[in-house]
Design a protein around this motif. Structure first.
Motif, PDB file in Angstrom:
ATOM      1  N   ASN A  83      10.871  45.883  58.819  1.00 21.15           N
ATOM      2  CA  ASN A  83      12.140  44.766  58.695  1.00 21.15           C
ATOM      3  C   ASN A  83      12.182  43.754  59.286  1.00 21.15           C
ATOM      4  O   ASN A  83      11.967  42.613  60.207  1.00 21.15           O
ATOM      5  CB  ASN A  83      13.163  45.027  57.926  1.00 21.15           C
ATOM      6  CG  ASN A  83      14.247  43.343  57.019  1.00 21.15           C
ATOM      7  OD1 ASN A  83      13.207  42.425  56.690  1.00 21.15           O
ATOM      8  ND2 ASN A  83      14.508  43.926  55.732  1.00 21.15           N
ATOM      9  N   MET A  84      12.213  44.376  60.937  1.00 18.05           N
ATOM     10  CA  MET A  84      13.047  43.874  62.111  1.00 18.05           C
ATOM     11  C   MET A  84      11.931  42.594  62.709  1.00 18.05           C
ATOM     12  O   MET A  84      11.915  41.883  63.184  1.00 18.05           O
ATOM     13  CB  MET A  84      13.786  44.775  62.784  1.00 18.05           C
ATOM     14  CG  MET A  84      13.991  44.130  64.196  1.00 18.05           C
ATOM     15  SD  MET A  84      14.394  45.085  65.757  1.00 18.05           S
ATOM     16  CE  MET A  84      16.015  45.543  65.400  1.00 18.05           C
ATOM     17  N   THR A 115      10.071  34.320  61.754  1.00 11.49           N
ATOM     18  CA  THR A 115      10.635  33.079  62.479  1.00 11.49           C
ATOM     19  C   THR A 115       9.976  32.509  63.554  1.00 11.49           C
ATOM     20  O   THR A 115      10.845  30.906  63.827  1.00 11.49           O
ATOM     21  CB  THR A 115      12.629  33.461  63.605  1.00 11.49           C
ATOM     22  OG1 THR A 115      13.321  34.263  63.214  1.00 11.49           O
ATOM     23  CG2 THR A 115      12.805  33.051  64.506  1.00 11.49           C
ATOM     24  N   ALA A 132      17.209  35.888  61.966  1.00 13.66           N
ATOM     25  CA  ALA A 132      17.023  36.593  60.669  1.00 13.66           C
ATOM     26  C   ALA A 132      16.569  35.298  59.423  1.00 13.66           C
ATOM     27  O   ALA A 132      17.500  34.696  59.530  1.00 13.66           O
ATOM     28  CB  ALA A 132      17.797  37.599  59.942  1.00 13.66           C
ATOM     29  N   GLN A 185      11.101  39.710  60.899  1.00 14.92           N
ATOM     30  CA  GLN A 185      12.366  38.971  60.811  1.00 14.92           C
ATOM     31  C   GLN A 185      11.664  37.814  61.796  1.00 14.92           C
ATOM     32  O   GLN A 185      11.896  36.481  61.618  1.00 14.92           O
ATOM     33  CB  GLN A 185      12.853  39.428  60.704  1.00 14.92           C
ATOM     34  CG  GLN A 185      14.644  39.963  59.645  1.00 14.92           C
ATOM     35  CD  GLN A 185      14.341  39.496  58.423  1.00 14.92           C
ATOM     36  OE1 GLN A 185      14.610  38.102  58.634  1.00 14.92           O
ATOM     37  NE2 GLN A 185      13.809  39.743  57.576  1.00 14.92           N
ATOM     38  N   LYS A 186      11.309  38.702  62.982  1.00 13.78           N
ATOM     39  CA  LYS A 186      10.966  37.957  64.263  1.00 13.78           C
ATOM     40  C   LYS A 186       9.412  37.327  63.703  1.00 13.78           C
ATOM     41  O   LYS A 186       9.865  35.797  65.157  1.00 13.78           O
ATOM     42  CB  LYS A 186      10.679  39.047  65.479  1.00 13.78           C
ATOM     43  CG  LYS A 186      11.858  39.709  65.703  1.00 13.78           C
ATOM     44  CD  LYS A 186      13.499  38.960  65.636  1.00 13.78           C
ATOM     45  CE  LYS A 186      14.444  39.864  65.731  1.00 13.78           C
ATOM     46  NZ  LYS A 186      15.429  40.214  64.423  1.00 13.78           N
ATOM     47  N   TYR A 237      15.053  39.542  54.256  1.00 13.53           N
ATOM     48  CA  TYR A 237      15.626  40.777  54.636  1.00 13.53           C
ATOM     49  C   TYR A 237      16.383  41.541  53.346  1.00 13.53           C
ATOM     50  O   TYR A 237      15.601  42.309  53.441  1.00 13.53           O
ATOM     51  CB  TYR A 237      16.747  40.678  55.942  1.00 13.53           C
ATOM     52  CG  TYR A 237      18.230  41.620  55.457  1.00 13.53           C
ATOM     53  CD1 TYR A 237      17.547  42.539  56.476  1.00 13.53           C
ATOM     54  CD2 TYR A 237      18.884  42.286  55.235  1.00 13.53           C
ATOM     55  CE1 TYR A 237      18.410  43.873  56.260  1.00 13.53           C
ATOM     56  CE2 TYR A 237      18.901  43.067  54.779  1.00 13.53           C
ATOM     57  CZ  TYR A 237      19.495  44.444  55.976  1.00 13.53           C
ATOM     58  OH  TYR A 237      20.274  45.069  55.201  1.00 13.53           O
ATOM     59  N   TRP A 283      21.731  36.595  63.550  1.00 11.37           N
ATOM     60  CA  TRP A 283      22.220  37.675  63.025  1.00 11.37           C
ATOM     61  C   TRP A 283      22.452  38.563  64.619  1.00 11.37           C
ATOM     62  O   TRP A 283      21.501  38.479  65.350  1.00 11.37           O
ATOM     63  CB  TRP A 283      21.557  38.751  61.869  1.00 11.37           C
ATOM     64  CG  TRP A 283      21.458  37.876  60.600  1.00 11.37           C
ATOM     65  CD1 TRP A 283      22.196  36.912  60.194  1.00 11.37           C
ATOM     66  CD2 TRP A 283      20.772  38.329  60.205  1.00 11.37           C
ATOM     67  NE1 TRP A 283      21.585  36.759  58.956  1.00 11.37           N
ATOM     68  CE2 TRP A 283      21.407  37.602  58.422  1.00 11.37           C
ATOM     69  CE3 TRP A 283      20.557  39.626  58.843  1.00 11.37           C
ATOM     70  CZ2 TRP A 283      21.045  38.050  57.268  1.00 11.37           C
ATOM     71  CZ3 TRP A 283      20.092  40.519  57.968  1.00 11.37           C
ATOM     72  CH2 TRP A 283      20.277  39.331  57.086  1.00 11.37           C
ATOM     73  N   ARG A 288      12.207  41.867  69.397  1.00 11.46           N
ATOM     74  CA  ARG A 288      13.400  41.630  69.273  1.00 11.46           C
ATOM     75  C   ARG A 288      14.255  40.969  70.675  1.00 11.46           C
ATOM     76  O   ARG A 288      14.976  39.974  71.247  1.00 11.46           O
ATOM     77  CB  ARG A 288      14.434  42.413  69.380  1.00 11.46           C
ATOM     78  CG  ARG A 288      16.237  43.295  69.179  1.00 11.46           C
ATOM     79  CD  ARG A 288      16.606  44.408  69.213  1.00 11.46           C
ATOM     80  NE  ARG A 288      18.193  44.197  68.953  1.00 11.46           N
ATOM     81  CZ  ARG A 288      19.129  44.583  70.032  1.00 11.46           C
ATOM     82  NH1 ARG A 288      18.554  44.325  71.176  1.00 11.46           N
ATOM     83  NH2 ARG A 288      20.107  44.431  69.513  1.00 11.46           N
ATOM     84  N   TYR A 323      18.199  35.434  55.594  1.00 15.08           N
ATOM     85  CA  TYR A 323      18.021  36.398  54.147  1.00 15.08           C
ATOM     86  C   TYR A 323      17.126  36.899  53.221  1.00 15.08           C
ATOM     87  O   TYR A 323      17.066  37.868  52.799  1.00 15.08           O
ATOM     88  CB  TYR A 323      19.548  35.100  53.692  1.00 15.08           C
ATOM     89  CG  TYR A 323      20.366  36.521  52.931  1.00 15.08           C
ATOM     90  CD1 TYR A 323      21.178  37.537  53.325  1.00 15.08           C
ATOM     91  CD2 TYR A 323      20.560  36.376  52.136  1.00 15.08           C
ATOM     92  CE1 TYR A 323      21.558  38.842  52.493  1.00 15.08           C
ATOM     93  CE2 TYR A 323      20.964  37.023  50.955  1.00 15.08           C
ATOM     94  CZ  TYR A 323      22.218  38.384  51.332  1.00 15.08           C
ATOM     95  OH  TYR A 323      22.893  39.547  50.603  1.00 15.08           O
TER      96      TYR A 323
END
Length: 197
Positions: free
Chosen positions: A27-28, A35, A62, A31-32, A67, A57, A113, A64
């Protein structure tokens, strides 16, 4: 006029890329990647890739709804693509998705990240414990070239000095016309598109 996608349509496409390349996506990491799609879209078109906000976040930018759709996987690889409510990406969106994947798809969640913590609008807007701070689209767009440069350093990738394309170049495009369109959209030194023009 093209209908703006939802973020989960982009997420589904990046998960497909991951499956095709046999690269796990958490998931991380997802998210990136989503983005970065927003960043590339804002850079190329000065228009968002999707309707939802990118938020600052604790672990970086992120979205929502993305996520929440995949939170059951926690920090493990997402093994099922949830397609409910998603649409196939339009041709120009697909070019952007390919570019983002080519630039950042092989980076780990930790690498992505690091990328989004070091450059772009997240470090400016983030506030500890506050997850609803919107990252401005124009700032995400302005960060695209810096994201690309840092992603290449993180991947220890050296692009040839005279490349005509920002990112991964001609690799992986389905047709010559798709490659030509990407070359125009991501040409080094090309000023960002202006709204309404």
């Amino acid at each position: 006029m093209q209908q703006t996608q939802i973020a989960n349509s982009w997420a589904a496409r990046f998960l497909e890329f991951g499956q095709e390349a046999e690269l796990p996506i958490t998931n991380m990491k997802l998210q990136k990647l989503v983005t970065l799609a927003e960043s590339a879209s804002e850079y190329v078109r000065q228009a968002p890739a999707f309707v939802e906000d990118v938020q600052a976040w604790d672990h970086g930018p992120a979205v929502y709804p993305v996520y929440t759709r995949y939170k059951s996987f926690k920090n493990t690889a997402i093994t099922e693509i949830e397609r409910a409510g998603t649409m196939k990406l339009a041709d120009e969106d697909e070019l952007i998705a390919n570019e983002v994947w080519g630039v950042a798809g092989r980076l780990t969640a930790g690498g992505l990240r690091k990328l989004t913590h070091e450059v772009g609008p997240w470090p400016v807007h983030y506030r500890l414990g506050v997850m609803s701070i919107r990252l401005p689209g124009d700032e995400l767009g302005a960060a695209w070239p810096t994201y690309v440069a840092l992603a290449q350093r993180l991947a220890q990738y050296r692009e040839p000095a005279q490349t005509p394309v920002f990112g991964r170049g001609a690799d992986g495009f389905r047709s010559e016309s798709e490659r030509a369109r990407a070359s125009e959209l991501f040409r080094v030194g090309r000023p960002p598109a202006r709204a309404g023009g």
